[in-house]
Design an enzyme around this catalytic site. Sequence first.
Site, mmCIF file in Angstrom:
data_model
loop_
_atom_site.group_PDB
_atom_site.id
_atom_site.type_symbol
_atom_site.label_atom_id
_atom_site.label_comp_id
_atom_site.label_asym_id
_atom_site.label_seq_id
_atom_site.Cartn_x
_atom_site.Cartn_y
_atom_site.Cartn_z
ATOM 1 N N HIS A 1 62.191 49.812 40.707
ATOM 2 C CA HIS A 1 62.533 48.398 40.466
ATOM 3 C C HIS A 1 62.171 48.092 39.016
ATOM 4 O O HIS A 1 61.123 47.536 38.710
ATOM 5 C CB HIS A 1 61.778 47.464 41.419
ATOM 6 C CG HIS A 1 61.922 46.026 40.997
ATOM 7 N ND1 HIS A 1 63.102 45.342 41.050
ATOM 8 C CD2 HIS A 1 61.036 45.162 40.451
ATOM 9 C CE1 HIS A 1 62.942 44.121 40.572
ATOM 10 N NE2 HIS A 1 61.697 43.991 40.191
ATOM 11 N N ASP B 1 67.544 43.673 43.943
ATOM 12 C CA ASP B 1 68.517 44.385 43.099
ATOM 13 C C ASP B 1 69.778 44.694 43.906
ATOM 14 O O ASP B 1 70.902 44.563 43.415
ATOM 15 C CB ASP B 1 67.880 45.679 42.570
ATOM 16 C CG ASP B 1 66.541 45.395 41.912
ATOM 17 O OD1 ASP B 1 66.524 44.668 40.914
ATOM 18 O OD2 ASP B 1 65.505 45.868 42.430
ATOM 19 N N ASN C 1 54.894 43.376 40.764
ATOM 20 C CA ASN C 1 55.255 44.468 39.844
ATOM 21 C C ASN C 1 54.058 45.131 39.176
ATOM 22 O O ASN C 1 53.042 44.474 38.980
ATOM 23 C CB ASN C 1 56.188 43.910 38.763
ATOM 24 C CG ASN C 1 57.604 43.821 39.289
ATOM 25 O OD1 ASN C 1 58.052 44.729 39.984
ATOM 26 N ND2 ASN C 1 58.277 42.734 38.962
HETATM 27 P P1 NAX Z 1 53.300 33.776 40.256
HETATM 28 O O1 NAX Z 1 52.470 34.037 39.042
HETATM 29 O O2 NAX Z 1 53.999 32.462 40.418
HETATM 30 O O3 NAX Z 1 52.401 33.980 41.555
HETATM 31 C C1 NAX Z 1 51.547 35.071 41.725
HETATM 32 C C2 NAX Z 1 50.382 34.583 42.545
HETATM 33 O O4 NAX Z 1 49.569 35.711 42.861
HETATM 34 C C3 NAX Z 1 49.494 33.588 41.807
HETATM 35 O O5 NAX Z 1 49.346 32.412 42.593
HETATM 36 C C4 NAX Z 1 48.162 34.330 41.628
HETATM 37 O O6 NAX Z 1 47.041 33.478 41.728
HETATM 38 C C5 NAX Z 1 48.243 35.309 42.792
HETATM 39 N N1 NAX Z 1 47.402 36.505 42.641
HETATM 40 C C6 NAX Z 1 47.118 37.197 41.515
HETATM 41 N N2 NAX Z 1 46.268 38.214 41.782
HETATM 42 C C7 NAX Z 1 46.033 38.162 43.097
HETATM 43 C C8 NAX Z 1 45.221 38.935 43.973
HETATM 44 N N3 NAX Z 1 44.489 39.940 43.517
HETATM 45 N N4 NAX Z 1 45.203 38.613 45.292
HETATM 46 C C9 NAX Z 1 45.921 37.567 45.748
HETATM 47 N N5 NAX Z 1 46.702 36.796 44.973
HETATM 48 C C10 NAX Z 1 46.754 37.086 43.667
HETATM 49 O O7 NAX Z 1 54.332 34.994 40.331
HETATM 50 P P2 NAX Z 1 55.655 35.135 41.208
HETATM 51 O O8 NAX Z 1 56.800 34.605 40.433
HETATM 52 O O9 NAX Z 1 55.407 34.607 42.580
HETATM 53 O O10 NAX Z 1 55.829 36.712 41.215
HETATM 54 C C11 NAX Z 1 54.921 37.551 41.906
HETATM 55 C C12 NAX Z 1 55.188 39.006 41.597
HETATM 56 O O11 NAX Z 1 56.489 39.386 42.016
HETATM 57 C C13 NAX Z 1 55.129 39.358 40.100
HETATM 58 O O12 NAX Z 1 54.394 40.564 39.960
HETATM 59 C C14 NAX Z 1 56.576 39.573 39.743
HETATM 60 O O13 NAX Z 1 56.715 40.443 38.637
HETATM 61 C C15 NAX Z 1 57.090 40.179 41.018
HETATM 62 N N6 NAX Z 1 58.544 40.202 41.225
HETATM 63 C C16 NAX Z 1 59.087 41.275 41.842
HETATM 64 C C17 NAX Z 1 60.422 41.361 42.159
HETATM 65 C C18 NAX Z 1 60.999 42.556 42.859
HETATM 66 O O14 NAX Z 1 62.222 42.583 43.032
HETATM 67 N N7 NAX Z 1 60.231 43.559 43.293
HETATM 68 C C19 NAX Z 1 61.354 40.266 41.756
HETATM 69 C C20 NAX Z 1 60.690 38.971 41.502
HETATM 70 C C21 NAX Z 1 59.340 39.042 40.824
HETATM 71 O O15 NAX Z 1 59.559 39.104 39.437
#
Ligand code: NAX
Length: 325
Positions: free
Chosen positions: A187, A159, A131
């Site tokens: 979203h 969604d 996001n």
């Molecule tokens: P987490 O914080 O568990 O995992 C994210 C991972 O990304 C971490 O391991 C972090 O080290 C890694 N990361 C951060 N910056 C990075 C980069 N530059 N390159 C590679 N890896 C990187 O989050 P998680 O629950 O897995 O959610 C991930 C993303 O999905 C969030 O932004 C969240 O808001 C988004 N979502 C989107 C949804 C949608 O429907 N579009 C729904 C679910 C989720 O909330």
Amino acid sequence: MKSPVRVAITGAAGQIGYQLCFRIAAGDMLGPDQPVILQLLEITPALGALEGVAMELQDAAFPLLAGTVTTDDAEVAFNEADYALLVGAKPRGPGMERKDLISENGKIFGPQGRALNAVASRDVKVLVVGNPANTNALIASAAAPDLDPRNFTAMTRLDHNRALAQLAMKTGVHHDRIRKMVIWGNHSSTQYPDIRFAEVDGKPAPEQVDDDWYRETFIPDVQQRGAAIIKARGASSAASAASSAIDHIRSWALGTREGDWVSMAVPADGSYGIEPGVIYSYPCVCRDGGWEIVQGLDVDAFSRERMDASDAELREERAAVEDLL
Ligand code: NAX
């Protein structure tokens, strides 16, 4: 058996990434006859955790897993990638405005777009989950001028699936018997879940639920479902998000079923009065590895207002990252 395809996942050691790796290696995304090479990207401090994920992948001995790459270098992760699931993103910190979150993420998705441009397959299918997903997809696409903008999409399938689940519970009909749900827009909480064209067991959905439930309960419940999961679980949606990401790519790669469509955030092209310049969720039909926006649906005044509000929010997000586009 087909030859392996390369699937890049960013943020692969995170909650969603941890689910994705195993389901994709099991064949849930591309089918039981499609071997995959997983190319997993993490930030440097998370490489230890990522190594643990790779060890577990070895231990699961998936017949379809033809190789695993772990790296903190985007050009290694995206090398010849056929699919790229961009999940890793910067979470919103305390006191951080939405605008700050957007510009912080711009710093991730710009370079990742450039890396895709440099090394990915020319037909790479990109799904942005991190996001703010729609605007992150816009940034990545803008940074990849040699790739077709139609290769860049963002996820509203979660969604869409949430909307199917709510309507199924209300009508007592299994969600698999519901067709033609739509999520319009961003979203975010301005998304517009629309049941006006939905069919429940072949019959129009609006005839089976009352308008008050639709407007006062269904729409806000779908919009706020992410917050409800956080409240219940103490953590944000992960397994359902990964499942929906798999659904998104599977539909795109293998096609949507006859008489149905899915919601995908794709580059706006003027359809339904949404001018180009944002990544907007529309009902889409997929076939032969491509997607098309479903045309000709009626837009009433209630819908127009909601569709435009979500468009306005996306244009505000766009304005916050204009320098990156
Ligand atoms: P987490 O914080 O568990 O995992 C994210 C991972 O990304 C971490 O391991 C972090 O080290 C890694 N990361 C951060 N910056 C990075 C980069 N530059 N390159 C590679 N890896 C990187 O989050 P998680 O629950 O897995 O959610 C991930 C993303 O999905 C969030 O932004 C969240 O808001 C988004 N979502 C989107 C949804 C949608 O429907 N579009 C729904 C679910 C989720 O909330």
